[in-house]
Design a protein around this motif. Structure first.
Motif, PDB file in Angstrom:
ATOM      1  N   ARG B 229      -9.834 -65.440  30.244  1.00 60.34           N
ATOM      2  CA  ARG B 229      -8.793 -66.443  30.480  1.00 60.34           C
ATOM      3  C   ARG B 229      -8.231 -66.959  29.155  1.00 60.34           C
ATOM      4  NH1 ARG B 229      -7.677 -71.537  30.904  1.00 60.34           N
ATOM      5  NH2 ARG B 229      -9.709 -72.231  30.134  1.00 60.34           N
ATOM      6  N   THR B 230      -9.133 -67.328  28.255  1.00 56.19           N
ATOM      7  CA  THR B 230      -8.654 -67.904  26.992  1.00 56.19           C
ATOM      8  C   THR B 230      -8.016 -66.848  26.092  1.00 56.19           C
ATOM      9  OG1 THR B 230     -10.870 -67.713  26.095  1.00 56.19           O
ATOM     10  CG2 THR B 230     -10.257 -69.857  26.969  1.00 56.19           C
ATOM     11  N   ASN B 231      -8.333 -65.592  26.313  1.00 59.39           N
ATOM     12  CA  ASN B 231      -7.743 -64.529  25.486  1.00 59.39           C
ATOM     13  C   ASN B 231      -6.631 -63.768  26.198  1.00 59.39           C
ATOM     14  OD1 ASN B 231      -9.343 -64.051  22.774  1.00 59.39           O
ATOM     15  ND2 ASN B 231     -10.801 -64.725  24.334  1.00 59.39           N
ATOM     16  N   SER B 232      -6.174 -64.302  27.320  1.00 57.06           N
ATOM     17  CA  SER B 232      -5.246 -63.488  28.109  1.00 57.06           C
ATOM     18  C   SER B 232      -3.931 -63.231  27.370  1.00 57.06           C
ATOM     19  CB  SER B 232      -5.024 -64.091  29.500  1.00 57.06           C
ATOM     20  OG  SER B 232      -4.785 -65.469  29.416  1.00 57.06           O
ATOM     21  N   GLU B 233      -3.477 -64.221  26.616  1.00 58.86           N
ATOM     22  CA  GLU B 233      -2.252 -64.011  25.824  1.00 58.86           C
ATOM     23  C   GLU B 233      -2.478 -62.947  24.750  1.00 58.86           C
ATOM     24  OE1 GLU B 233       0.759 -64.709  25.823  1.00 58.86           O
ATOM     25  OE2 GLU B 233       1.024 -66.360  27.258  1.00 58.86           O
ATOM     26  N   ALA B 234      -3.601 -63.077  24.058  1.00 62.52           N
ATOM     27  CA  ALA B 234      -3.927 -62.122  22.988  1.00 62.52           C
ATOM     28  C   ALA B 234      -4.053 -60.709  23.541  1.00 62.52           C
ATOM     29  CB  ALA B 234      -5.227 -62.536  22.298  1.00 62.52           C
ATOM     30  N   LEU B 235      -4.704 -60.606  24.691  1.00 61.03           N
ATOM     31  CA  LEU B 235      -4.870 -59.279  25.303  1.00 61.03           C
ATOM     32  C   LEU B 235      -3.517 -58.691  25.670  1.00 61.03           C
ATOM     33  CD1 LEU B 235      -8.020 -60.080  27.465  1.00 61.03           C
ATOM     34  CD2 LEU B 235      -7.879 -58.294  25.704  1.00 61.03           C
ATOM     35  N   ARG B 236      -2.632 -59.554  26.154  1.00 60.56           N
ATOM     36  CA  ARG B 236      -1.311 -59.075  26.510  1.00 60.56           C
ATOM     37  C   ARG B 236      -0.551 -58.599  25.270  1.00 60.56           C
ATOM     38  NH1 ARG B 236       2.557 -62.378  30.444  1.00 60.56           N
ATOM     39  NH2 ARG B 236       4.080 -60.748  30.838  1.00 60.56           N
ATOM     40  N   ARG B 237      -0.775 -59.301  24.163  1.00 59.22           N
ATOM     41  CA  ARG B 237      -0.141 -58.920  22.889  1.00 59.22           C
ATOM     42  C   ARG B 237      -0.828 -57.724  22.245  1.00 59.22           C
ATOM     43  NH1 ARG B 237      -1.683 -62.300  19.616  1.00 59.22           N
ATOM     44  NH2 ARG B 237      -2.155 -64.209  20.785  1.00 59.22           N
ATOM     45  N   ARG B 238      -1.823 -57.156  22.906  1.00 62.84           N
ATOM     46  CA  ARG B 238      -2.577 -55.989  22.432  1.00 62.84           C
ATOM     47  C   ARG B 238      -3.373 -56.285  21.174  1.00 62.84           C
ATOM     48  NH1 ARG B 238       0.205 -50.530  24.442  1.00 62.84           N
ATOM     49  NH2 ARG B 238      -1.628 -49.769  23.352  1.00 62.84           N
ATOM     50  N   ASP B 239      -4.050 -57.389  21.192  1.00 67.13           N
ATOM     51  CA  ASP B 239      -4.958 -57.723  20.101  1.00 67.13           C
ATOM     52  C   ASP B 239      -6.213 -56.848  20.211  1.00 67.13           C
ATOM     53  OD1 ASP B 239      -5.817 -60.337  18.184  1.00 67.13           O
ATOM     54  OD2 ASP B 239      -7.456 -59.232  19.147  1.00 67.13           O
ATOM     55  N   MET B 240      -6.476 -56.075  19.157  1.00 65.98           N
ATOM     56  CA  MET B 240      -7.569 -55.104  19.209  1.00 65.98           C
ATOM     57  C   MET B 240      -8.948 -55.760  19.222  1.00 65.98           C
ATOM     58  SD  MET B 240      -7.433 -51.791  19.443  1.00 65.98           S
ATOM     59  CE  MET B 240      -6.120 -50.589  19.619  1.00 65.98           C
ATOM     60  N   ASP B 241      -9.054 -56.843  18.506  1.00 64.41           N
ATOM     61  CA  ASP B 241     -10.341 -57.541  18.457  1.00 64.41           C
ATOM     62  C   ASP B 241     -10.751 -58.052  19.833  1.00 64.41           C
ATOM     63  OD1 ASP B 241     -12.046 -57.745  16.346  1.00 64.41           O
ATOM     64  OD2 ASP B 241     -10.708 -59.070  15.213  1.00 64.41           O
ATOM     65  N   ALA B 242      -9.801 -58.705  20.488  1.00 63.31           N
ATOM     66  CA  ALA B 242     -10.085 -59.217  21.830  1.00 63.31           C
ATOM     67  C   ALA B 242     -10.415 -58.060  22.771  1.00 63.31           C
ATOM     68  CB  ALA B 242      -8.885 -60.005  22.350  1.00 63.31           C
ATOM     69  N   MET B 243      -9.667 -56.961  22.640  1.00 60.82           N
ATOM     70  CA  MET B 243      -9.899 -55.812  23.515  1.00 60.82           C
ATOM     71  C   MET B 243     -11.295 -55.229  23.268  1.00 60.82           C
ATOM     72  SD  MET B 243      -9.057 -53.961  25.948  1.00 60.82           S
ATOM     73  CE  MET B 243      -7.336 -53.689  26.418  1.00 60.82           C
ATOM     74  N   GLN B 244     -11.663 -55.142  21.999  1.00 63.50           N
ATOM     75  CA  GLN B 244     -12.977 -54.574  21.710  1.00 63.50           C
ATOM     76  C   GLN B 244     -14.088 -55.392  22.370  1.00 63.50           C
ATOM     77  OE1 GLN B 244     -14.539 -51.604  19.407  1.00 63.50           O
ATOM     78  NE2 GLN B 244     -15.036 -52.248  21.465  1.00 63.50           N
ATOM     79  N   GLN B 245     -13.945 -56.704  22.294  1.00 63.32           N
ATOM     80  CA  GLN B 245     -14.957 -57.560  22.916  1.00 63.32           C
ATOM     81  C   GLN B 245     -14.937 -57.438  24.440  1.00 63.32           C
ATOM     82  OE1 GLN B 245     -15.492 -61.629  21.159  1.00 63.32           O
ATOM     83  NE2 GLN B 245     -13.862 -60.942  19.792  1.00 63.32           N
ATOM     84  N   LEU B 246     -13.733 -57.354  24.968  1.00 63.40           N
ATOM     85  CA  LEU B 246     -13.621 -57.207  26.420  1.00 63.40           C
ATOM     86  C   LEU B 246     -14.280 -55.911  26.893  1.00 63.40           C
ATOM     87  CD1 LEU B 246     -10.968 -58.003  28.907  1.00 63.40           C
ATOM     88  CD2 LEU B 246     -11.234 -55.561  28.514  1.00 63.40           C
ATOM     89  N   ILE B 247     -14.017 -54.829  26.178  1.00 63.15           N
ATOM     90  CA  ILE B 247     -14.577 -53.533  26.582  1.00 63.15           C
ATOM     91  C   ILE B 247     -16.108 -53.559  26.489  1.00 63.15           C
ATOM     92  CG2 ILE B 247     -14.832 -51.127  25.818  1.00 63.15           C
ATOM     93  CD1 ILE B 247     -11.813 -51.132  25.256  1.00 63.15           C
ATOM     94  N   TYR B 248     -16.598 -54.112  25.395  1.00 63.70           N
ATOM     95  CA  TYR B 248     -18.051 -54.125  25.209  1.00 63.70           C
ATOM     96  C   TYR B 248     -18.745 -54.854  26.364  1.00 63.70           C
ATOM     97  CZ  TYR B 248     -22.495 -54.101  22.705  1.00 63.70           C
ATOM     98  OH  TYR B 248     -23.790 -53.871  22.339  1.00 63.70           O
ATOM     99  N   ARG B 249     -18.259 -56.046  26.656  1.00 65.65           N
ATOM    100  CA  ARG B 249     -18.910 -56.844  27.691  1.00 65.65           C
ATOM    101  C   ARG B 249     -18.723 -56.221  29.082  1.00 65.65           C
ATOM    102  NH1 ARG B 249     -23.194 -59.190  29.149  1.00 65.65           N
ATOM    103  NH2 ARG B 249     -22.937 -60.885  30.658  1.00 65.65           N
ATOM    104  N   CYS B 250     -17.546 -55.686  29.306  1.00 67.24           N
ATOM    105  CA  CYS B 250     -17.273 -55.099  30.615  1.00 67.24           C
ATOM    106  C   CYS B 250     -18.144 -53.858  30.821  1.00 67.24           C
ATOM    107  CB  CYS B 250     -15.787 -54.745  30.713  1.00 67.24           C
ATOM    108  SG  CYS B 250     -15.301 -54.080  32.312  1.00 67.24           S
ATOM    109  N   ALA B 251     -18.239 -53.010  29.797  1.00 66.04           N
ATOM    110  CA  ALA B 251     -19.089 -51.816  29.890  1.00 66.04           C
ATOM    111  C   ALA B 251     -20.533 -52.238  30.149  1.00 66.04           C
ATOM    112  CB  ALA B 251     -18.991 -50.991  28.608  1.00 66.04           C
ATOM    113  N   GLN B 252     -20.961 -53.249  29.411  1.00 66.36           N
ATOM    114  CA  GLN B 252     -22.333 -53.744  29.549  1.00 66.36           C
ATOM    115  C   GLN B 252     -22.614 -54.220  30.981  1.00 66.36           C
ATOM    116  OE1 GLN B 252     -23.098 -57.144  26.981  1.00 66.36           O
ATOM    117  NE2 GLN B 252     -24.852 -56.027  26.094  1.00 66.36           N
ATOM    118  N   LEU B 253     -21.690 -54.963  31.541  1.00 64.98           N
ATOM    119  CA  LEU B 253     -21.891 -55.463  32.912  1.00 64.98           C
ATOM    120  C   LEU B 253     -21.908 -54.315  33.919  1.00 64.98           C
ATOM    121  CD1 LEU B 253     -19.661 -58.678  32.777  1.00 64.98           C
ATOM    122  CD2 LEU B 253     -22.132 -58.628  33.187  1.00 64.98           C
TER     123      LEU B 253
END
Ligand SMILES: NC(=O)c1ccc[n+]([C@@H]2O[C@H](COP(=O)([O-])OP(=O)(O)OC[C@H]3O[C@@H](n4cnc5c(N)ncnc54)[C@H](O)[C@@H]3O)[C@@H](O)[C@H]2O)c1
Ligand SMILES: NC(=O)c1ccc[n+]([C@@H]2O[C@H](COP(=O)([O-])OP(=O)(O)OC[C@H]3O[C@@H](n4cnc5c(N)ncnc54)[C@H](O)[C@@H]3O)[C@@H](O)[C@H]2O)c1
Ligand SMILES: [Zn+2]
Ligand SMILES: [Zn+2]
Lengths: 420, 420
Positions: B229-253
């Protein structure tokens, strides 16, 4: 090229270690006349899944079996009607040719997939496969790949199917001229061994399955070998009681091995149940599959037993006892293909090429099972080709010797008969 | 009919109970520019198998990716030469079309099998699949069915591939007009998530994979949802750092779920990770796959979130927060296909038909996941169609409302701009 991402973003991400553990439970049942109306075993085992009834089933059946059991399809139709509260036959049974023909025609896989699709079979429905090992392998492969696996009930109708191939966790079809090139590991939902099917088997198929029992007895269970040895005449005479006991114990030993080997899906390079099989596979190929698998296995066992003897692992007495038992069971232990191109181990028609092919099929290091004594196998990782050549000669001598003796004993018995 | 065998022979044979337990271990690695010569990760992971080197590999690669990474095949060739002591490229890489085209053409499976055959790949060799989820599903199916499974290393190049489809235990291709009709459960040997691939993704594919992260966050991890939620703007702007964290946690879950759910091969009827998916699958079909999977999942999440709200399970605030997050990420939450033929739930173009298809695909009882609160799913076994109709209307209202507001805020900001 793409602009590279600053390294900091990933440097601190540890790999995630995944551990997945999967359990499969199934029963192997023993019965007579499984599709007799009053035989509730099959219906009950489906009833026992605890899900909403009736359940959809589809059936794949061995056409070679149907030649001897002309009423089988009618019987199945009656059975499903009688148990309509539990089962619904969701589509017409598919007949597939028996033997390797089942595994050589990829269209048959498609045909079974089509049936699964058109009859609305889901992962909780059942495909019932009835027939020899080849038909079970085909139907098993089709079942395992539809919806990522629909439930498979195997009803093996050959000795080999009931004591070995039908109780295990593998399926497969042939492709690119290679046996079992395509296939998966996929435990069945249940197996029903119906002894009554065996009465119509040809002598060759009856005998063929016994080779796997000898194999597993030799590497795992001396008492079982003793049972086979003392019953070898009865087994040859097609005594059903002896066969039932042989199948039960052989199936049990195969199942135990799969459950306790620590490598049920064969991810390592060792496969102790393949005693005698490196040569068997090659001989099947060299004889253009005119040898049955079990017939080739008997020769493979004889060869690796002789090699074990020459290596000093088993005694002369044990060696003779094993070979004599195989002969009494009716197996022929020598074929000329054993000798072809032996001096060119790389030649595609050399038996020794079979060692390389065996290693490649399993992957990794060469691992052969030999005999330490009757009832105990031992793994080795190399093969002494010149000793194997000696083993082949010795095997040939043994066979010729037995032949000579049986002729002379025949002659002397004729003489004594004519004297009385 | 065959003379029946005396019953006594089998009556006393107890069924044999078989229990097979299989373990799979694999790692999911994170890196950048996996085929850079100096990146040893891939070579090391193969070196670590403890077997004789060099190992044979073959490669299957997504043609859609190659359009953006024209040097990739050259890079792979160089990489394998550089690491020749560990790896041998045993055949020319196969390029397969990206997206569903990969899964709709059964000839591609055959082509990969042919490569495995001709290059002598065994169960201890490696097939490396590089591409989106569709190409990984295709290559995974081919790998799993050759030699009963050759080792598969997945290198997913999409967000969905890296955080969901590429880290799991399934593969599949389409047949008979049905998604994933053919496939198996087959854990990979390893997964390598290379972030650098993501930079060339289309906006739609970038966004699409985020839907699965929202899904798993909502049913399992409120903190993760808060991160999104707090990174939704950044993710939309294709921020790689936010994406990397999102992928890591999502893969882990996802990995945790597979490992701990108790049913990694989905033999039961419950599939909690399929939150939002019953509608998603149907919408993909109804829109002729013009919706990406993740785009359809976002709508499915929005719908089942709204339904959970109407059922009184989550609060109005939670409901709004979830839908707003999806909108900020860039998802469209309403398509006209939601409304078609709703009064004919059996109609093939009715969304509600998707409930039945979902049940049939899983087999057994209908099992839907809804939200108990943000971060916690709950399973239910029925669907109230009239409440679902209300949910669809409410979703439509919400979307129109947001639309109106964004126009008026755009207007007022234009006004205020023109005023200043
Ligand atoms: N999956 C495994 O783990 C595994 C293990 C060992 C062998 N196999 C496979 O099993 C196959 C051999 O199986 P098999 O030995 O059962 O032979 P088979 O399946 O080739 O059948 C032999 C013949 O018997 C016929 N037949 C079947 N049942 C009959 C009956 N009751 N009465 C009369 N005829 C009957 C068949 O139509 C066929 O013509 C091979 O393809 C081999 O690769 C598989
Ligand atoms: N096996 C599973 O458990 C599982 C789970 C979820 C989804 N899936 C499957 O995954 C598939 C969807 O996968 P996806 O979302 O990754 O999309 P995709 O594989 O359909 O790829 C989308 C497009 O992106 C292209 N592409 C791939 N990588 C690229 C890159 N780095 N740069 C530019 N373009 C690139 C592809 O060529 C394709 O055109 C579906 O078939 C779905 O069924 C499988
Ligand atoms: Zn065998
Ligand atoms: Zn999904």
């Amino acid at each position: 090229m793409v602009a590279s991402i600053p390294e900091r973003t990933t440097l601190n991400l540890q790999p995630i270690q995944q551990h997945v553990s999967v359990s499969f439970d199934y029963k192997v049942y023993f019965t007579n006349e499984v599709f007799k109306l009053k035989n509730h075993m099959l219906a009950q085992l489906i009833a026992g899944d605890g899900e909403q009834k009736p359940k959809k089933i589809v059936v794949v059946v061995d056409a070679g079996l149907l030649e001897f059991r002309r009423s089988l399809l009618r019987q199945i139709a009656l059975y499903t009607k009688y148990h309509a509260d539990i089962l619904t036959l969701a589509g017409d049974p598919i007949k597939v040719p028996g033997g390797e023909a089942a595994k050589n025609n990829p269209k048959l896989v498609k045909q079974i997939h089509k049936l699964i699709d058109s009859s609305g079979i889901c992962r909780h429905s059942y495909l019932i496969a009835i027939g020899g090992g080849a038909v079970l392998d085909l139907a098993g492969f089709a079942a395992a790949t539809a919806h990522r696996g629909v439930r498979l009930i195997r009803i093996p109708t050959t000795v080999l199917g009931q004591n070995d191939s039908g109780v295990g966790v593998k399926n497969g079809i042939n492709a690119f001229g290679k046996k079992n090139f395509l296939g998966t590991f996929a435990p069945p939902y249940a197996v029903v061994n119906d002894l009554s099917f065996l009465s119509t088997l040809s002598d060759r198929d009856w005998r063929s399955g016994i080779a796997e029992a000898v194999k597993v007895a030799l590497i795992k269970d001396a008492d079982f070998f003793e049972f086979i040895r003392t019953n070898s005449e009865a087994l040859r005479r097609r005594d059903m009681d002896a066969m039932q006991q042989l199948i039960y114990r052989c199936a049990q030993l195969h199942l135990q091995h799969i459950a306790t080997s620590g490598d049920p899906f064969e991810m390592g390079s060792s496969r102790p149940l393949d005693f005698g099989h490196w040569a068997a596979h090659k001989l099947e190929q060299l004889t253009n599959y005119s040898l049955r698998h079990g017939e080739a296995v008997a020769i493979g066992i004889a060869l690796d037993t002789t090699y074990s003897y020459l290596l000093g692992k088993i005694s002369r007495l044990e060696w003779q006892c094993i070979l004599n038992t195989l002969v009494t069971l009716g197996f022929v232990l020598y074929v000329p293909e054993l000798e072809e191109k032996l001096s060119q181990p790389e030649h595609s028609r050399s038996l020794f090429r079979g060692l390389q092919e065996f290693r490649e099929h399993l992957g990794g290091e060469l691992t052969l099972t030999l005999l330490q004594r009757i009832g105990q196998g031992i793994e080795v990782h190399q093969a002494d080709l010149s000793l194997y050549k000696q083993a082949i000669s010795l095997l040939q001598e043994f066979v010729e010797d037995r032949h000579r003796k049986s002729i002379s004993s025949f002659l002397s018995s004729s003489v004594s008969e004519s004297l009385t």
